[in-house]
Design a protein around this motif. Structure first.
Motif, PDB file in Angstrom:
ATOM      1  N   ARG A  56      91.773 -17.216  -0.737  1.00 16.46           N
ATOM      2  CA  ARG A  56      91.040 -15.973  -0.414  1.00 16.46           C
ATOM      3  C   ARG A  56      89.544 -16.170  -0.619  1.00 16.46           C
ATOM      4  O   ARG A  56      88.734 -15.709   0.183  1.00 16.46           O
ATOM      5  CB  ARG A  56      91.577 -14.813  -1.251  1.00 16.46           C
ATOM      6  CG  ARG A  56      92.912 -14.290  -0.754  1.00 16.46           C
ATOM      7  CD  ARG A  56      93.336 -13.025  -1.460  1.00 16.46           C
ATOM      8  NE  ARG A  56      93.568 -13.207  -2.890  1.00 16.46           N
ATOM      9  CZ  ARG A  56      94.700 -13.691  -3.409  1.00 16.46           C
ATOM     10  NH1 ARG A  56      95.679 -14.067  -2.627  1.00 16.46           N
ATOM     11  NH2 ARG A  56      94.839 -13.805  -4.707  1.00 16.46           N
ATOM     12  N   THR A  59      88.238 -18.330   2.245  1.00 17.65           N
ATOM     13  CA  THR A  59      88.188 -17.550   3.482  1.00 17.65           C
ATOM     14  C   THR A  59      87.016 -16.583   3.470  1.00 17.65           C
ATOM     15  O   THR A  59      86.280 -16.474   4.450  1.00 17.65           O
ATOM     16  CB  THR A  59      89.505 -16.780   3.679  1.00 17.65           C
ATOM     17  OG1 THR A  59      90.585 -17.719   3.710  1.00 17.65           O
ATOM     18  CG2 THR A  59      89.499 -15.977   4.961  1.00 17.65           C
ATOM     19  N   ARG A  60      86.836 -15.900   2.348  1.00 15.70           N
ATOM     20  CA  ARG A  60      85.737 -14.936   2.234  1.00 15.70           C
ATOM     21  C   ARG A  60      84.383 -15.638   2.385  1.00 15.70           C
ATOM     22  O   ARG A  60      83.532 -15.188   3.160  1.00 15.70           O
ATOM     23  CB  ARG A  60      85.815 -14.205   0.894  1.00 15.70           C
ATOM     24  CG  ARG A  60      84.771 -13.111   0.719  1.00 15.70           C
ATOM     25  CD  ARG A  60      84.789 -12.496  -0.661  1.00 15.70           C
ATOM     26  NE  ARG A  60      84.527 -13.514  -1.681  1.00 15.70           N
ATOM     27  CZ  ARG A  60      85.407 -13.896  -2.615  1.00 15.70           C
ATOM     28  NH1 ARG A  60      86.594 -13.353  -2.681  1.00 15.70           N
ATOM     29  NH2 ARG A  60      85.095 -14.822  -3.493  1.00 15.70           N
ATOM     30  N   ASP A  61      84.214 -16.748   1.688  1.00 16.61           N
ATOM     31  CA  ASP A  61      82.940 -17.472   1.780  1.00 16.61           C
ATOM     32  C   ASP A  61      82.718 -18.038   3.175  1.00 16.61           C
ATOM     33  O   ASP A  61      81.595 -18.051   3.667  1.00 16.61           O
ATOM     34  CB  ASP A  61      82.884 -18.592   0.746  1.00 16.61           C
ATOM     35  CG  ASP A  61      82.644 -18.074  -0.662  1.00 16.61           C
ATOM     36  OD1 ASP A  61      82.481 -16.848  -0.823  1.00 16.61           O
ATOM     37  OD2 ASP A  61      82.629 -18.887  -1.600  1.00 16.61           O
ATOM     38  N   ASP A  63      83.923 -16.739   5.993  1.00 17.34           N
ATOM     39  CA  ASP A  63      83.667 -15.617   6.903  1.00 17.34           C
ATOM     40  C   ASP A  63      82.282 -15.009   6.704  1.00 17.34           C
ATOM     41  O   ASP A  63      81.620 -14.624   7.660  1.00 17.34           O
ATOM     42  CB  ASP A  63      84.722 -14.520   6.723  1.00 17.34           C
ATOM     43  CG  ASP A  63      86.078 -14.942   7.248  1.00 17.34           C
ATOM     44  OD1 ASP A  63      86.146 -15.906   8.043  1.00 17.34           O
ATOM     45  OD2 ASP A  63      87.077 -14.317   6.851  1.00 17.34           O
ATOM     46  N   GLU A  64      81.858 -14.919   5.440  1.00 17.79           N
ATOM     47  CA  GLU A  64      80.583 -14.261   5.146  1.00 17.79           C
ATOM     48  C   GLU A  64      79.400 -15.228   5.160  1.00 17.79           C
ATOM     49  O   GLU A  64      78.258 -14.803   5.241  1.00 17.79           O
ATOM     50  CB  GLU A  64      80.658 -13.595   3.772  1.00 17.79           C
ATOM     51  CG  GLU A  64      81.646 -12.451   3.719  1.00 17.79           C
ATOM     52  CD  GLU A  64      81.812 -11.911   2.310  1.00 17.79           C
ATOM     53  OE1 GLU A  64      81.176 -12.434   1.368  1.00 17.79           O
ATOM     54  OE2 GLU A  64      82.596 -10.957   2.160  1.00 17.79           O
TER      55      GLU A  64
END
Length: 168
Positions: A56, A59-61, A63-64
């Motif tokens: 997670r 994925t967050r890093d 995506d952002e």
């Protein structure tokens, strides 16, 4: 007539008979369990929560990250992704989840990282933050991380061999 506190001989025989029956039932259950194989039907969940948390975060890093227009601004974020990927690799080794697809994805990330580092070095020499080969290398590395995430998610969600309920 015997005293009321001592059981009659026939009552003692019934007690012994009941105990013998219980032993026979217990032996039958034990033999049945041995014949069919003891199964660990209460196996713990195999979702690998630590690996899920790392995925997670990756994925967050991913995506952002890299919201800047210049690819040179993405270098620190891609390095941070590398640290998270190394943590995921350690968890994969801890859980013995290593497979060929994951190894190939890791090699893709390493190759893309090497290209990105070389392109970043060339961009610094040229003093061009919008250097096209660097932009392509950053995009290639981000794509390699996407493939790595897919491989990791596949490892995390695949049931363990024997669905975790094999003989104990």
């Amino acid at each position: 007539m015997p005293a009321p506190s001592t059981p009659s001989p026939t009552a003692r025989g019934r007690v012994r008979g009941a105990a013998g029956t219980l032993r026979a039932v217990a032996a039958f259950v034990a033999l049945g369990a041995l014949a069919t194989g003891c199964r660990n039907d209460t196996a713990p969940a195999w979702g690998y929560p630590e690996l899920g948390a790392t995925l997670r975060a990756l994925t967050r890093d991913l995506d952002e990250g890299c919201a800047e227009t210049a690819p040179s601004g993405c270098l620190a974020e891609l390095d941070r992704l590398g640290v998270l990927a190394e943590g995921a690799f350690a968890e994969v080794l801890d859980h013995r989840l290593l497979d060929v697809g994951y190894v190939v994805a890791m090699q893709d990330v390493e190759g893309a990282r090497e290209l990105r580092v070389a392109a970043a070095r060339e961009a610094r020499v040229r003093r061009d933050p919008h250097y096209l080969p660097l932009r392509r290398a950053v995009l290639a590395e981000r794509l390699a991380y996407r493939r790595l995430l897919a491989a990791l998610e596949g490892l995390r969600t695949a049931p363990p061999p024997g669905d975790g309920t094999g003989p104990v």
